[in-house]
Design an enzyme around this catalytic site. Structure first.
Site, PDB file in Angstrom:
ATOM      1  N   SER A 190      -0.171  14.424 -15.107  1.00  0.00           N
ATOM      2  CA  SER A 190      -1.432  14.364 -15.847  1.00  0.00           C
ATOM      3  C   SER A 190      -1.567  15.648 -16.633  1.00  0.00           C
ATOM      4  CB  SER A 190      -2.618  14.231 -14.886  1.00  0.00           C
ATOM      5  OG  SER A 190      -3.848  14.399 -15.566  1.00  0.00           O
ATOM      6  N   TYR A 222      -8.616  16.069  -7.848  1.00  0.00           N
ATOM      7  CA  TYR A 222      -7.629  15.451  -8.719  1.00  0.00           C
ATOM      8  C   TYR A 222      -6.646  16.491  -9.255  1.00  0.00           C
ATOM      9  CZ  TYR A 222      -5.758  12.443 -12.439  1.00  0.00           C
ATOM     10  OH  TYR A 222      -4.932  11.706 -13.251  1.00  0.00           O
ATOM     11  N   LYS A 277      -2.440  16.690  -8.827  1.00  0.00           N
ATOM     12  CA  LYS A 277      -1.508  16.620  -9.940  1.00  0.00           C
ATOM     13  C   LYS A 277      -0.648  17.881 -10.048  1.00  0.00           C
ATOM     14  CE  LYS A 277      -2.353  12.465 -11.123  1.00  0.00           C
ATOM     15  NZ  LYS A 277      -1.306  11.417 -10.938  1.00  0.00           N
ATOM     16  N   SER A 319      -4.014  17.238 -16.250  1.00  0.00           N
ATOM     17  CA  SER A 319      -4.616  18.058 -15.188  1.00  0.00           C
ATOM     18  C   SER A 319      -3.577  18.768 -14.337  1.00  0.00           C
ATOM     19  CB  SER A 319      -5.508  17.194 -14.297  1.00  0.00           C
ATOM     20  OG  SER A 319      -6.642  16.757 -15.018  1.00  0.00           O
ATOM     21  N   ASP A 336       0.878  -1.174   0.000  1.00  0.00           N
ATOM     22  CA  ASP A 336       0.000   0.000   0.000  1.00  0.00           C
ATOM     23  C   ASP A 336       0.914   1.222   0.000  1.00  0.00           C
ATOM     24  OD1 ASP A 336      -1.659   2.147   0.556  1.00  0.00           O
ATOM     25  OD2 ASP A 336      -2.724   1.157   2.190  1.00  0.00           O
ATOM     26  N   VAL A 337       0.889   2.006  -1.067  1.00  0.00           N
ATOM     27  CA  VAL A 337       1.834   3.119  -1.190  1.00  0.00           C
ATOM     28  C   VAL A 337       1.600   4.217  -0.150  1.00  0.00           C
ATOM     29  CG1 VAL A 337       2.337   2.748  -3.634  1.00  0.00           C
ATOM     30  CG2 VAL A 337       0.457   4.292  -2.956  1.00  0.00           C
TER      31      VAL A 337
END
Length: 244
Positions: free
Chosen positions: A136, A149, A153, A138, A54-55
């Site tokens: 991204s 989000y 990013k 984004s 799990d990061v």
């Protein structure tokens, strides 16, 4: 034989990129939450190492990077790819738990993986390595209703710049790939229609995700005195230039 750790390797861009590196003769560490998905990515390839993790868990991340380094003697590259999204909406409609969860994966998770890779690259002999962050489109221009989000990013871009500066003294290069509309499960909705800047729904062009894998491989294969600082890879006709 060069080595790379890829986060989010159990599906999507992570899986496609991991398989491309294996084809190219790299040793590949596969990080993701689901062991079964990582094993599917690895197949029967002898140079793939499955590293369930799990990061967002700092102890797990450090342990898995340590295992990879012990196995190979060094880590040459990290594709810092793991990420998630939450349902779109106006900021006053976003659940606080969704905000916290996307920050944990897209910012804290990326920080923890970069930290573990940086520590190993700084300590190994010969010193150095390469970190490639998955940004991204984004990171440049938001989508409609995407405040969580888009925030994460933009944070990734800041991390990339900071690591590029901090890594100079240790021969650690850091770059970022900003991806737009690659055909994966996460982006499949683009083919059905997504909100545009004025709120109307429109289908957007998609590109094959294999092009992303080729770009990441090209970035990782450069000598350490050369760096792809930022690259944008997208379907040519997607609404990015002039978005909004």
């Amino acid at each position: 034989m060069p080595s790379i750790v890829i986060t989010g390797a159990g599906s999507g861009i992570g899986r496609i990129t991991a398989r491309r590196f294996l084809e190219a003769g790299w040793q590949v560490g596969l990080i993701g939450r689901r062991q079964d998905a990582l094993e599917e990515t690895a197949g029967d390839h002898g140079q793939a190492r499955v590293l369930p993790c799990d990061v967002t868990d700092a102890n797990q991340v450090e342990q898995r990077f340590s295992e990879a380094a012990h196995q190979w003697g060094r880590i040459d590259a990290l594709f810092n790819n793991a990420g998630r999204n939450v349902p779109t909406g106006m900021i006053d409609e976003i659940a606080l738990e969704d905000w916290k969860s996307i920050l944990e994966v897209n910012v804290s998770g990326m920080f923890l993986a970069a930290r573990a890779a940086f520590r190993q690259m700084r300590a190994q002999t010969p010193q150095g390595g390469r970190i490639i962050n998955n940004g991204s489109i984004s990171a440049h221009a938001p989508r409609y209703g995407s405040s969580p989000y888009t925030t994460t990013k933009h944070a990734v871009t800041g991390l990339t710049k900071a690591l590029s500066l901090d890594g100079r003294a240790f021969d650690i290069a850091c770059g970022q790939i900003d991806i737009g509309n690659a055909l994966t499960d996460m982006a499949e909705r683009m083919a059905r229609g997504v909100p545009q800047a004025d709120g109307h729904i429109a289908v957007e062009p998609l590109m094959d995700a294999s092009h992303v894998a080729e770009q990441v491989l090209a970035m990782a294969s450069l000598p350490l005195n050369v760096n792809t600082q930022f690259v944008t890879l997208m379907a040519s006709a997607m609404p990015f230039v002039g978005r909004g």
